[in-house]
Scaffold this motif. Structure first.
Motif, mmCIF file in Angstrom:
data_model
loop_
_atom_site.group_PDB
_atom_site.id
_atom_site.type_symbol
_atom_site.label_atom_id
_atom_site.label_comp_id
_atom_site.label_asym_id
_atom_site.label_seq_id
_atom_site.Cartn_x
_atom_site.Cartn_y
_atom_site.Cartn_z
ATOM 1 N N SER A 213 -35.185 -16.896 -24.796
ATOM 2 C CA SER A 213 -36.305 -17.815 -24.607
ATOM 3 C C SER A 213 -37.178 -17.781 -25.848
ATOM 4 O O SER A 213 -37.556 -16.700 -26.321
ATOM 5 C CB SER A 213 -37.122 -17.414 -23.372
ATOM 6 N N SER A 238 -27.296 -21.955 -30.199
ATOM 7 C CA SER A 238 -27.766 -23.265 -29.750
ATOM 8 C C SER A 238 -26.659 -24.299 -29.707
ATOM 9 O O SER A 238 -26.834 -25.366 -29.113
ATOM 10 C CB SER A 238 -28.899 -23.745 -30.667
ATOM 11 N N ARG A 255 -22.854 -21.138 -23.206
ATOM 12 C CA ARG A 255 -24.123 -21.306 -22.518
ATOM 13 C C ARG A 255 -23.850 -21.672 -21.056
ATOM 14 O O ARG A 255 -23.124 -22.628 -20.758
ATOM 15 C CB ARG A 255 -24.945 -22.389 -23.187
ATOM 16 N N GLN A 258 -29.201 -24.294 -19.625
ATOM 17 C CA GLN A 258 -30.338 -24.367 -20.533
ATOM 18 C C GLN A 258 -31.501 -25.017 -19.789
ATOM 19 O O GLN A 258 -31.376 -26.120 -19.245
ATOM 20 C CB GLN A 258 -29.998 -25.209 -21.774
ATOM 21 N N GLY A 263 -32.328 -20.237 -22.561
ATOM 22 C CA GLY A 263 -30.885 -20.411 -22.391
ATOM 23 C C GLY A 263 -30.259 -19.180 -21.778
ATOM 24 O O GLY A 263 -30.663 -18.042 -22.062
ATOM 25 N N TYR A 265 -26.670 -17.222 -21.439
ATOM 26 C CA TYR A 265 -25.389 -17.183 -22.145
ATOM 27 C C TYR A 265 -24.508 -16.068 -21.602
ATOM 28 O O TYR A 265 -24.994 -14.995 -21.219
ATOM 29 C CB TYR A 265 -25.596 -16.943 -23.643
#
Length: 561
Positions: A213, A238, A255, A258, A263, A265
């Protein structure tokens, strides 16, 4: 000294064996790369499956939380207190509002133990927290506005994310509605995104999980150092899916969801996943390699022997020829291959040509040396033939000392050239019939250095230069040009020194008659140990059988003593 090169059989074995090893290494590398790529694809597929599983489970839990929240939201007391609080807020009655907040808190406390959430929070239209219950209720102080980051419409995991101080919460929200459908606020079921939550995700996804975050890792199942590495690779994360390097190992990532700047992962080590498969394949390849290397070794030995044996026979023949120095002999054909037989024939013809050329060259430069010596002797009729006689005497001394044939040849030509430096001495000094002055004697003493300087540019006469330069040195160090002592004087120079002195004494000069051999030997023995080396004088005595060796025996014994 340069190291000797390896034998042909060793080089052949090395080349064939190394080639086999390189092929095996290439095979190992290709197999490992293929396995790694297959594992990478498998890990990526597993992560994709984990993503679907996570979405399904989180969607189910969201529905369960929403059902629990809906039950709480139907509490008439809670809605009445919230509606009254909104009305009283306009009049500013603090006591009443405090009572209403306490009522809402009590209603939340009643159900907090039965709801799977870290906090149950009531917020008004402005998303200001009014009351909270649950283990982390203290993180939601009344009167604090909380900004919820809503999830995308395609997300079915939860409704949004809330950042409070250093905590991040996922929230499932349920609206609080009056009987006529008027919204008076919302009820949040908040779950802390901490390591416990990450561990739960990891169990669902069966991989490591990381929650990022605002570019920072807020929770994960990784170590602290690894989390810092992940933070440095946020821009790569990203992209949503791919691979990153952590602690020297390649990790695939995907991911899961989101929500705004947060996010979720899943991470899986490709190297760790590949290790088991690679180990199993490597065991199989090792056994294959052992078999292949065994066959390669046997084949290499056979090929090396096939190539090196005939060449070894040819090499042995050449070595035998070199030892015997019989360059006229022919090297026998091996019969192993046309190439080797052609090489042998070419070598035989070459050696015949070299032998003939060597004989011509030796005759030519020996003749040139004799001509130089004769030209030098011709300058003074009293020294005619001196160089030839000194050469003959030196060879006789060398044979008496049992010198090798090669050393005798050096001695013979060196003695012929020993006075070549007198070319640079003026005739009026060289042929002066009376005694020399000190300056003239000094000029004569320069002829060894002049001779060495004349011969030094000629490579094949390099072994004769010490004779020319040092044949006037004496054991007592009073010789010239360098004043060497005893054993520091090379043996050939010592020999020529004695032979030169003996011939000079037994040859007539303009200023004296020739001495008889016996008197010359007596003089040599008298000066043995100081001007001449005693063992050389003894060897000359032995070489000239016409002169009794006993003539100088007492002196020799005295010098030896």
């Amino acid at each position: 000294m340069l190291p000797q090169p390896p034998r042909l059989i060793v080089k052949t074995l090395a080349v064939t064996f190394v080639t086999a090893v390189l092929l095996l290494v290439v095979t190992f590398v290709v197999v490992i790369v293929i396995v790694r790529e297959q594992v990478r694809a498998s890990v990526a597929a597993n992560l994709e499956s984990s993503q679907r599983m996570f979405a399904a489970i989180e969607s189910r839990e969201r529905r369960e939380l929403q059902a629990q929240a809906a039950t709480v939201a139907e509490s008439p007391t809670l809605k009445a207190a919230l509606d009254t609080y909104a009305a009283e807020s306009r009049f500013g009655n603090e006591v009443v509002r405090e009572q209403l907040l306490n009522t809402m808190t009590r209603e939340l406390d009643k159900v907090a133990a039965r709801v799977e959430a870290d906090a149950i929070v009531v917020v008004d239209h402005d998303q200001t927290a009014l009351a909270a219950a649950g283990p982390l209720a203290d993180r939601w102080p009344p009167g604090r506005r909380v900004a919820s980051v809503e999830a995308s419409k395609i997300s079915d995991a939860f409704d949004g994310v809330v950042h409070i101080e250093n905590r991040t919460f996922s929230v499932v929200s349920v609206p609080l509605l009056l009987g006529d459908g008027t919204s008076i606020g919302a009820l949040y079921l908040a779950t802390s995104l901490d390591r416990r939550y990450a561990q739960k995700l990891a169990e669902l996804a069966r991989t490591h999980t990381v929650i990022v975050s605002n570019g920072l890792v807020v929770a994960s199942t990784l170590s602290h150092d690894t989390e810092r590495q992940v933070e440095s690779l946020v821009s790569t994360l990203s992209t949503g899916a791919g691979a990153i390097e952590l602690n020297g190992e390649s990790h695939a990532f995907r991911r899961l969801v989101q929500v705004g700047d947060t996010g979720f992962y899943a991470l899986a080590s490709i190297d760790e996943s590949a290790r088991g498969a690679t180990t199993a394949i490597m065991r199989t390849l090792v056994w294959i390699a052992i078999g292949a290397m065994s066959f390669a070794l046997l084949g290499s030995i056979w090929l090396a022997n096939l190539l090196s044996e005939p060449i070894g026979r040819l090499s042995s023949s050449l070595k035998a020829m070199a030892r015997s120095r019989d360059f006229d002999a022919r090297v026998p054909l091996t019969g192993s291959s046309r190439e080797l037989d052609a090489l042998t024939e070419t070598f035989n013809r070459l050696m015949a040509s070299v032998s003939a050329a060597e004989a011509q060259t030796e005759a030519a430069y020996t003749g040139a040396i004799r001509a130089l010596a004769a030209a030098l002797d011709a300058r003074d009729p009293y020294t005619a033939g001196h160089s030839e006689r000194v050469s003959v005497l030196s060879i006789g001394i060398g044979r008496a000392l049992n010198l090798p044939a090669d050393d005798l040849e050096v001695l013979r030509l060196g003695a012929l050239l020993h006075d070549i430096g007198k070319i640079g001495v003026p005739d009026d000094v060289l042929r002066k019939p009376s005694a020399l002055t000190a300056a003239e004697y000094d000029a004569i003493k320069q002829h060894p250095v002049l001779g060495a300087r004349i011969l030094r540019p000629i490579p094949f006469l390099s072994r004769h230069i010490p004779i020319v330069e040092l044949h006037h040195e004496r054991p007592d160090g009073r010789g010239y040009p360098h004043g060497l002592h005893g054993e520091d004087i090379p043996l050939p120079a010592r020999i020529v020194h004695v032979a030169d002195a003996y011939d000079a004494m037994t040859s007539a000069r303009a200023y004296r008659k020739a001495l008889p051999a016996s008197e010359a030997f007596r003089e040599l023995w008298r000066c043995a140990g100081t001007q001449f080396h005693a063992e050389i004088v003894g060897a000359l005595t032995t070489a000239l059988s016409g002169v009794p060796a006993a003539t100088g025996a007492p002196i020799l014994e005295a010098v030896s003593a």
